[in-house]
Design a protein around this motif. Structure first.
Motif, PDB file in Angstrom:
ATOM      1  N   LYS A 153       0.826  -1.209   0.000  1.00 40.22           N
ATOM      2  CA  LYS A 153       0.000   0.000   0.000  1.00 40.22           C
ATOM      3  C   LYS A 153       0.858   1.257   0.000  1.00 40.22           C
ATOM      4  CE  LYS A 153      -3.965  -2.106   2.334  1.00 40.22           C
ATOM      5  NZ  LYS A 153      -4.729  -2.189   3.598  1.00 40.22           N
ATOM      6  N   PHE A 154       2.037   1.138   0.610  1.00 37.49           N
ATOM      7  CA  PHE A 154       2.954   2.279   0.633  1.00 37.49           C
ATOM      8  C   PHE A 154       3.586   2.506  -0.740  1.00 37.49           C
ATOM      9  CE2 PHE A 154       7.500   3.382   0.849  1.00 37.49           C
ATOM     10  CZ  PHE A 154       7.409   4.691   1.308  1.00 37.49           C
ATOM     11  N   ILE A 155       4.054   1.442  -1.365  1.00 35.29           N
ATOM     12  CA  ILE A 155       4.865   1.600  -2.569  1.00 35.29           C
ATOM     13  C   ILE A 155       4.046   1.727  -3.852  1.00 35.29           C
ATOM     14  CG2 ILE A 155       5.198  -0.858  -3.091  1.00 35.29           C
ATOM     15  CD1 ILE A 155       7.707   2.110  -3.367  1.00 35.29           C
ATOM     16  N   GLY A 156       2.844   1.133  -3.901  1.00 31.01           N
ATOM     17  CA  GLY A 156       2.034   1.204  -5.113  1.00 31.01           C
ATOM     18  C   GLY A 156       1.799   2.628  -5.599  1.00 31.01           C
ATOM     19  N   PRO A 157       1.269   3.521  -4.747  1.00 36.18           N
ATOM     20  CA  PRO A 157       1.042   4.906  -5.177  1.00 36.18           C
ATOM     21  C   PRO A 157       2.335   5.623  -5.581  1.00 36.18           C
ATOM     22  CG  PRO A 157      -0.215   4.415  -3.197  1.00 36.18           C
ATOM     23  CD  PRO A 157       0.709   3.257  -3.413  1.00 36.18           C
ATOM     24  N   TRP A 158       3.449   5.279  -4.914  1.00 39.31           N
ATOM     25  CA  TRP A 158       4.709   5.922  -5.248  1.00 39.31           C
ATOM     26  C   TRP A 158       5.167   5.511  -6.652  1.00 39.31           C
ATOM     27  CZ3 TRP A 158       9.658   4.855  -6.735  1.00 39.31           C
ATOM     28  CH2 TRP A 158      10.602   5.867  -6.593  1.00 39.31           C
ATOM     29  N   ILE A 159       5.030   4.246  -6.982  1.00 44.88           N
ATOM     30  CA  ILE A 159       5.412   3.776  -8.324  1.00 44.88           C
ATOM     31  C   ILE A 159       4.539   4.454  -9.376  1.00 44.88           C
ATOM     32  CG2 ILE A 159       5.525   1.789  -9.873  1.00 44.88           C
ATOM     33  CD1 ILE A 159       6.186   0.055  -7.437  1.00 44.88           C
ATOM     34  N   LYS A 160       3.241   4.540  -9.103  1.00 45.41           N
ATOM     35  CA  LYS A 160       2.346   5.181 -10.070  1.00 45.41           C
ATOM     36  C   LYS A 160       2.760   6.625 -10.321  1.00 45.41           C
ATOM     37  CE  LYS A 160      -2.336   6.672 -11.043  1.00 45.41           C
ATOM     38  NZ  LYS A 160      -3.745   6.776 -10.573  1.00 45.41           N
ATOM     39  N   GLN A 161       3.050   7.346  -9.250  1.00 44.51           N
ATOM     40  CA  GLN A 161       3.392   8.756  -9.372  1.00 44.51           C
ATOM     41  C   GLN A 161       4.696   8.961 -10.136  1.00 44.51           C
ATOM     42  OE1 GLN A 161       3.516  10.895  -5.664  1.00 44.51           O
ATOM     43  NE2 GLN A 161       4.561  12.668  -6.557  1.00 44.51           N
ATOM     44  N   ASN A 162       5.679   8.093  -9.906  1.00 41.35           N
ATOM     45  CA  ASN A 162       7.003   8.309 -10.470  1.00 41.35           C
ATOM     46  C   ASN A 162       7.286   7.515 -11.737  1.00 41.35           C
ATOM     47  OD1 ASN A 162       8.680  10.010  -8.328  1.00 41.35           O
ATOM     48  ND2 ASN A 162       7.353   8.613  -7.192  1.00 41.35           N
ATOM     49  N   TYR A 163       6.591   6.390 -11.922  1.00 42.75           N
ATOM     50  CA  TYR A 163       6.882   5.530 -13.078  1.00 42.75           C
ATOM     51  C   TYR A 163       5.618   5.022 -13.769  1.00 42.75           C
ATOM     52  CZ  TYR A 163      11.666   5.506 -11.337  1.00 42.75           C
ATOM     53  OH  TYR A 163      12.923   5.898 -10.926  1.00 42.75           O
ATOM     54  N   GLY A 164       4.476   5.613 -13.441  1.00 39.05           N
ATOM     55  CA  GLY A 164       3.207   5.138 -13.986  1.00 39.05           C
ATOM     56  C   GLY A 164       3.110   5.202 -15.489  1.00 39.05           C
ATOM     57  N   SER A 165       3.880   6.092 -16.124  1.00 40.25           N
ATOM     58  CA  SER A 165       3.829   6.224 -17.585  1.00 40.25           C
ATOM     59  C   SER A 165       4.838   5.311 -18.288  1.00 40.25           C
ATOM     60  CB  SER A 165       4.110   7.680 -17.986  1.00 40.25           C
ATOM     61  OG  SER A 165       5.420   8.073 -17.580  1.00 40.25           O
ATOM     62  N   LYS A 166       5.663   4.593 -17.520  1.00 39.59           N
ATOM     63  CA  LYS A 166       6.669   3.711 -18.088  1.00 39.59           C
ATOM     64  C   LYS A 166       6.098   2.309 -18.324  1.00 39.59           C
ATOM     65  CE  LYS A 166       9.912   6.868 -17.517  1.00 39.59           C
ATOM     66  NZ  LYS A 166      10.562   7.551 -18.677  1.00 39.59           N
ATOM     67  N   LYS A 167       6.837   1.526 -19.114  1.00 35.55           N
ATOM     68  CA  LYS A 167       6.471   0.122 -19.286  1.00 35.55           C
ATOM     69  C   LYS A 167       6.966  -0.653 -18.069  1.00 35.55           C
ATOM     70  CE  LYS A 167       6.164  -0.277 -24.313  1.00 35.55           C
ATOM     71  NZ  LYS A 167       6.630  -1.032 -25.500  1.00 35.55           N
ATOM     72  N   ILE A 168       6.021  -1.215 -17.307  1.00 38.98           N
ATOM     73  CA  ILE A 168       6.318  -1.860 -16.022  1.00 38.98           C
ATOM     74  C   ILE A 168       6.120  -3.364 -16.125  1.00 38.98           C
ATOM     75  CG2 ILE A 168       5.596  -2.067 -13.607  1.00 38.98           C
ATOM     76  CD1 ILE A 168       4.725   0.873 -13.753  1.00 38.98           C
TER      77      ILE A 168
END
Length: 372
Positions: A153-168
């Protein structure tokens, strides 16, 4: 009569020097991977426990009794963990600092629960361990570490904010820990509208991950979340570097060990991972840090969590005024105990309350808090 007395005298002396003396100690089993692929984590658990016991004993012990630490090696293997748990129960030990890996802790916890042995893991994070205990009414299964769902729950929103537009892409090593963490990160990302390119498991323990690297490269992956341990992550990064292929790697807490840098080499630089705030910076850990300096050991990773686990068990025994595991577990759910992590208490499931996380970054063979 005289012959009988003469015969019994050395026996009584022997009992006084062995069994009766040992009865004065409070024995705590320390169970973790002292050998195997993640033995560096076991070394952290071992040193943390031993130095905590040393400090407690030098301060007068627990209600006048010393803490005695006994080591058990499960190699982070579920079958070995169960065998060790049965051995600990058979030896009459009532308190356990361990196990380290979720895959070991979950099956071992059933053995301890049925024998009313209080186990407290300093590092296992899979929710199943305490969820199942709560469902079964087992009160002696606890952990002094945050759960995967809290970390996700902590890291999901952070990844979206910083890398959400990248291919994950999301990979895991099929272990209870690795897959469990990857699952909660995937769920958190998907719930926020971010969809990964692919989600797969790899086979842990292999030496060649070229096929995995090729898959990532072919799919154009720019950000990889990997649920697993430092050995596989390091090899994947190193072999990607051999192809001049770069991506942003992010993981959970398992790579808080210098061995990750040794495996990955320069490719480790820039790797991100979540971990609780570094207790080495706190006033509560000042005395412990001095202990580790004297033995020339850097108390990173799970070291201070293991130290705190011994403190929590000792504090629970002291406050309960009893070495009955159920009484101690009940006390720990209602009273704060002081540790190198600060005061801690536990919820009804046996999980530590209010875990915190930060993001760390690797550079030049060591990690530090990410600032941005």
């Amino acid at each position: 009569m005289k012959r009988e007395y003469a015969y019994c005298l050395p026996v009584l002396a022997l009992l006084a020097s062995t069994g009766l003396a040992r009865a004065q100690d409070i024995t705590i089993a320390v169970a973790g991977p002292l050998t195997g692929p993640v033995a560096t984590i076991g070394e952290q658990i071992k040193n943390g426990a031993e130095l905590a016991a040393q400090a407690i004993n030098q301060s007068g012990g627990v209600n006048g009794r010393n803490i005695k630490v006994v080591l058990y090696d499960d190699a982070c293997d579920p079958k070995q963990a169960v065998a060790i748990a049965n051995r600990i129960v058979a030896e009459g030990i009532k308190f356990v600092n361990g196990h380290a890996c979720s895959g070991s802790s979950i099956p071992a916890s059933e053995v301890y629960a049925e024998a009313d042995v209080l186990m407290m893991s300093p590092s296992s994070s899979h929710p199943t361990m305490t969820d199942k205990a709560a469902e079964q009414g087992w009160t002696t299964v606890m952990r002094l570490y945050g759960r995967d769902d809290a970390q996700g729950k902590f890291i999901g929103p952070w990844i979206k904010q910083n890398y959400g537009s990248k291919k994950i892409a999301i990979l895991h090593d099929k272990s209870a820990y690795g897959k469990g963490l990857a699952d909660v990160v995937k769920a958190s990302l998907n719930a926020s509208g971010v969809k990964e390119v692919f989600y797969e498991g790899i086979n842990a323990g292999e030496k060649d991950y070229t096929a995995v690297v090729n898959r990532l490269k072919t799919q154009g992956v720019e950000f990889l979340y990997f649920g697993g341990y430092h050995t596989e992550a390091g090899l994947i990064l190193r072999q990607a570097g051999d192809q001049n292929y770069k991506f942003q790697l992010m993981m959970g807490d398992s790579i808080a060990t210098p061995e990750f840098g040794s495996v990955a080499g320069r490719a480790a630089d820039g790797t991100l991972f979540t971990f609780p705030p570094d207790a080495r910076d706190s006033e509560a850990a000042k005395g412990a840090i001095a202990q580790f300096q004297r033995i020339n050991f850097v108390p990173e990773g799970f070291t201070l969590f293991s130290y705190a686990t011994i403190q929590a068990l000792a504090g629970g025994i002291a406050k309960a005024g009893s070495t009955d595991p159920k009484a101690v577990a009940k006390t720990l759910r209602s009273a704060n105990v002081d540790t190198v992590l600060g005061p801690v208490t536990f919820d009804d499931k046996g999980d530590v309350k209010d875990p915190k996380y930060i993001i760390n970054v690797w550079k030049d063979g060591k990690y530090s808090r990410l600032t941005q």
